[in-house]
Structures are given as structure tokens and as C-alpha cells.
Design a protein around this motif. Structure first.
Motif, PDB file in Angstrom:
ATOM      1  N   ARG A  19     -22.151 -28.910 -23.920  1.00 53.85           N
ATOM      2  CA  ARG A  19     -22.070 -28.043 -25.079  1.00 53.85           C
ATOM      3  C   ARG A  19     -20.761 -27.248 -25.104  1.00 53.85           C
ATOM      4  O   ARG A  19     -20.590 -26.345 -25.885  1.00 53.85           O
ATOM      5  N   TRP A  24     -16.460 -31.898 -24.787  1.00 56.64           N
ATOM      6  CA  TRP A  24     -16.458 -32.724 -25.990  1.00 56.64           C
ATOM      7  C   TRP A  24     -15.075 -33.328 -26.218  1.00 56.64           C
ATOM      8  O   TRP A  24     -14.945 -34.473 -26.615  1.00 56.64           O
ATOM      9  N   ARG A 138     -21.619 -30.288 -37.725  1.00 51.59           N
ATOM     10  CA  ARG A 138     -20.593 -29.337 -37.297  1.00 51.59           C
ATOM     11  C   ARG A 138     -21.207 -28.206 -36.465  1.00 51.59           C
ATOM     12  O   ARG A 138     -22.349 -27.807 -36.668  1.00 51.59           O
ATOM     13  N   SER A 139     -20.411 -27.679 -35.544  1.00 48.06           N
ATOM     14  CA  SER A 139     -20.847 -26.566 -34.698  1.00 48.06           C
ATOM     15  C   SER A 139     -20.859 -25.275 -35.508  1.00 48.06           C
ATOM     16  O   SER A 139     -20.336 -25.212 -36.631  1.00 48.06           O
ATOM     17  N   ASN A 140     -21.455 -24.233 -34.936  1.00 46.24           N
ATOM     18  CA  ASN A 140     -21.473 -22.931 -35.610  1.00 46.24           C
ATOM     19  C   ASN A 140     -20.068 -22.465 -35.962  1.00 46.24           C
ATOM     20  O   ASN A 140     -19.816 -21.980 -37.074  1.00 46.24           O
ATOM     21  N   GLN A 142     -17.305 -24.306 -36.288  1.00 48.01           N
ATOM     22  CA  GLN A 142     -16.706 -25.180 -37.295  1.00 48.01           C
ATOM     23  C   GLN A 142     -17.222 -24.835 -38.689  1.00 48.01           C
ATOM     24  O   GLN A 142     -16.457 -24.837 -39.664  1.00 48.01           O
ATOM     25  N   GLU A 184     -27.183 -21.718 -28.969  1.00 43.84           N
ATOM     26  CA  GLU A 184     -26.416 -22.553 -28.050  1.00 43.84           C
ATOM     27  C   GLU A 184     -27.345 -23.151 -26.990  1.00 43.84           C
ATOM     28  O   GLU A 184     -28.493 -22.747 -26.836  1.00 43.84           O
ATOM     29  N   SER A 224     -31.605 -24.985 -30.387  1.00 41.49           N
ATOM     30  CA  SER A 224     -30.593 -25.866 -29.798  1.00 41.49           C
ATOM     31  C   SER A 224     -31.040 -27.323 -29.870  1.00 41.49           C
ATOM     32  O   SER A 224     -32.231 -27.630 -29.971  1.00 41.49           O
ATOM     33  N   ASN A 301     -12.775 -35.749 -31.113  1.00 38.50           N
ATOM     34  CA  ASN A 301     -14.025 -35.135 -30.694  1.00 38.50           C
ATOM     35  C   ASN A 301     -14.848 -36.063 -29.801  1.00 38.50           C
ATOM     36  O   ASN A 301     -14.941 -35.855 -28.594  1.00 38.50           O
TER      37      ASN A 301
END
Length: 343
Positions: A19, A24, A138-140, A142, A184, A224, A301
Motif C-alpha cells: 500500500r 507500487w 485511484r488512491s485517496n 490521486q 488505508e 480498505s 504504476n
């Protein structure tokens, strides 16, 4: 052969359990160029743009062998040295899918996503597939960066635009995803909460004449990925069917499609993208919008893991499939981002 598949499994396991951005990042196909020199690249690009027949391959070779951060440096240095906008010059010189791909590479990740979402929302009809993909994967951070850029570039609020263009449970799901509030990764496994969530999800769609998706939306957008993977396994203790079959049975329309995409991503992100790439390449004439969007957004990525999943599931490499379905300088650019054949 077995050792290759074991390596693929190891890489994909690393992706699903990691994570941290650094972990990544190692799974991208495009790395920072160690001999990067912005001034030299500018000279080479100007030379390629000035020739009577635009040297597209030279442009592709330069811009697909630089990281996004390095491309941003090229843009800034180019404007400083020439007082010109390199993006406008590239747009004038190139055309078709090659132009779209190269101009996409010149945007920051947040700019690229913001423009893709805007394109998905504008005009007659919404491109739900693109909208789902971006908001789901997408991540938080992003998502937050994209919302900021969206406001700056279009003078509109991202969530308001999504709300104005969608309805019902589908709208509520997208709005929750857009907030980027997913927790997370946590090392401590809460087995009691896993069981509670699985039971609540089952009851929300079976104890009512009309499924109550509010509970599903809350659970699937806030917890998560690791927690949700365990919830999906536990769900089978309360239902005779798995989570995907439950979605197909009790939901419909845009909400159903988005839920299926969300569950697919939660289970295995690289496989989710491998399936999308396969669908984009399997019919006569590639779905170039999807192809361009995924290769640009994942090349720094996790495209190595996507390639592994593609090869494992479909028995052929992503590289060779792109080779068979595209042509010209556009093909060269896609293959450069894909990077290599998987034997």
C-alpha cells in the motif's frame, strides 16, 4: 514455464499486499531516464518537429522514455528557452490517436484524470466506463489531486458535475468514491467487523423488496481493499452465491455495472485492467480511448503486473496483442509504454 508463472504470482501478490507508493512504483514499465537532459531533449524535439515530414518516431522515442516528472521538466524548460508552448506545437504536428496519446503523456497524472473525467461527463450521454474506472482505481491522494486540478481547469466542482450528470444509487456510489475517504491498509485484521459487514451486505439486498444499496456503498467505498477482500470471502457464509452473482441478481443498470467493476478492482487491480485491455483489443478496431487511458495511467504504476495477468489469463502477451491490433507511429508509442514481450 512454471518458474515464470511463479514469478508472476509473486509480483501480483506484492501488488495486492503493498500500500506504499514506493512499492507500487517498482511495478511500472516507465522509469526515470538516468541520462535525462532537458536541454538535449528539447533540441532533439525541435529537430524532429522542423523536418519536412515530422519525425514522429523520434518524438515517440524521446517522450515514452521519460517519466512524467521529466516530461513536465521538458515542458517548463521548453517554454523558458523558446517562449513557445510545446504542447501546442505537438498538437499541430501530430494527428489522430498518436496526437491523443502524446498529449496525454504531457499532462500531469492529475491533469490527465481531470480531463478524462470531464470528457466522460460532457456532451450527450455519460461515458460510464471511463468514469467508473478512474473513480474506482485511484488512491485517496490521486482523487484529491484530480479534484483540485478539475476545479482549476474547468472552474467547476467535480462532485457537483458528477451529481448533475448521474442519478440514483449510481450517483451516490460515484460521489462516495470521488470523496476519496477509503481507509488505508491496516495490519490488524478485525474478524468481527468482517463478519458484520458481510452479514449487513447480505441482509441489505435480501430482506427488502428493493435492494438497499446505501449499506453496500458505505462499506465498499470506505474500508480498505484488504478488509473488503475478506468480507467477500465471508459473504459466502451468508449466501449460496458469491458477491458478483449477488450484484447481477439484485441490481441493474449503471449501478450494477459500477458495482461489478468496483468488486473486480478490489479483488485484483491488475486483473481488472487486464480484462479491460483485452476487451479493448478483442474486436475489429481497437477501443483506442480505453487503450490510451490505461497505458498512460498505469505505465508508471503497475503495468508490469497487468501484463502478467493478461498473459496468464489470455495465453498471449499484451505486447503482441497491441502489435496485431494497431499500426504506425501510434503502435510504436503504445509498445514503448508496454515496454516488452512476455514470453
Amino acid at each position: 514455464m512454471d518458474s515464470k508463472w511463479n514469478l508472476a504470482e509473486a509480483v501480483n501478490k506484492m501488488l495486492r499486499t503493498s500500500r506504499t507508493p514506493s512499492a507500487w512504483g517498482t511495478l511500472g514499465t516507465i522509469k526515470p531516464n538516468q541520462s535525462f537532459n532537458a536541454e538535449r531533449d528539447i533540441d532533439d524535439l525541435m529537430e524532429a518537429l522542423k523536418t519536412k515530414d515530422i519525425d514522429e518516431i523520434r518524438i515517440v522515442d524521446i517522450l515514452t522514455n521519460r517519466s512524467n516528472e521529466q516530461r513536465q521538466q521538458i515542458l517548463k524548460t521548453f517554454r523558458s528557452f523558446t517562449n513557445q508552448d510545446l504542447v501546442k506545437l505537438l498538437s499541430t504536428a501530430l494527428s489522430g490517436n498518436l496526437e491523443k496519446l502524446i498529449l496525454g503523456l504531457m499532462k500531469t497524472p492529475a491533469q490527465f484524470d481531470a480531463h478524462e473525467v470531464k470528457a466522460a461527463l460532457k456532451g450527450l450521454g455519460t461515458n460510464e466506463d471511463a468514469l467508473n474506472e478512474i473513480l474506482i482505481t485511484r488512491s485517496n491522494k490521486q482523487l484529491a489531486d484530480m479534484a483540485t486540478v478539475y476545479k482549476q481547469e474547468f472552474n467547476n466542482d467535480l462532485e457537483k458535475d458528477i451529481g448533475a450528470d448521474t442519478t440514483g444509487d449510481y450517483k451516490e456510489l460515484l460521489l462516495m468514491l470521488a470523496k476519496g475517504k477509503r481507509e488505508e491498509y491496516k495490519e490488524v485484521i478485525n474478524y468481527m467487523l468482517i463478519d458484520e459487514d458481510a452479514q449487513e451486505m447480505h441482509e441489505a439486498i435480501t430482506n427488502n423488496k428493493k435492494p438497499d444499496l446505501k449499506k453496500w456503498i458505505a462499506i465498499l467505498t470506505e474500508y480498505s481493499l484488504d478488509h473488503l477482500q475478506r468480507v467477500f470471502d465471508q459473504y459466502k457464509h451468508y449466501s449460496s452465491i458469491d458477491i458478483e452473482d449477488a450484484i447481477n441478481k439484485h441490481m441493474n443498470g449503471d449501478a450494477q455495472k459500477a458495482m461489478l467493476a468496483l468488486v473486480s478492482n478490489i479483488r485484483n487491480t491488475p486483473l481488472y485492467f487486464a480484462d479491460k485491455l483485452h476487451n479493448a483489443l478483442k474486436s475489429k478496431g481497437a477501443d483506442d480511448k480505453t487503450l490510451i487511458r490505461i497505458l498512460i495511467s498505469r505505465c508508471e504504476n503497475d503495468l508490469l503486473s497487468i501484463r502478467n495477468e493478461f498473459r496468464k489469463k489470455y495465453g498471449k502477451s499484451l505486447y503482441s496483442t497491441i502489435q496485431n491490433e494497431t499500426k504506425g507511429s501510434y503502435q510504436a508509442a503504445l509498445l514503448a509504454l508496454c515496454r516488452a514481450e512476455d514470453l
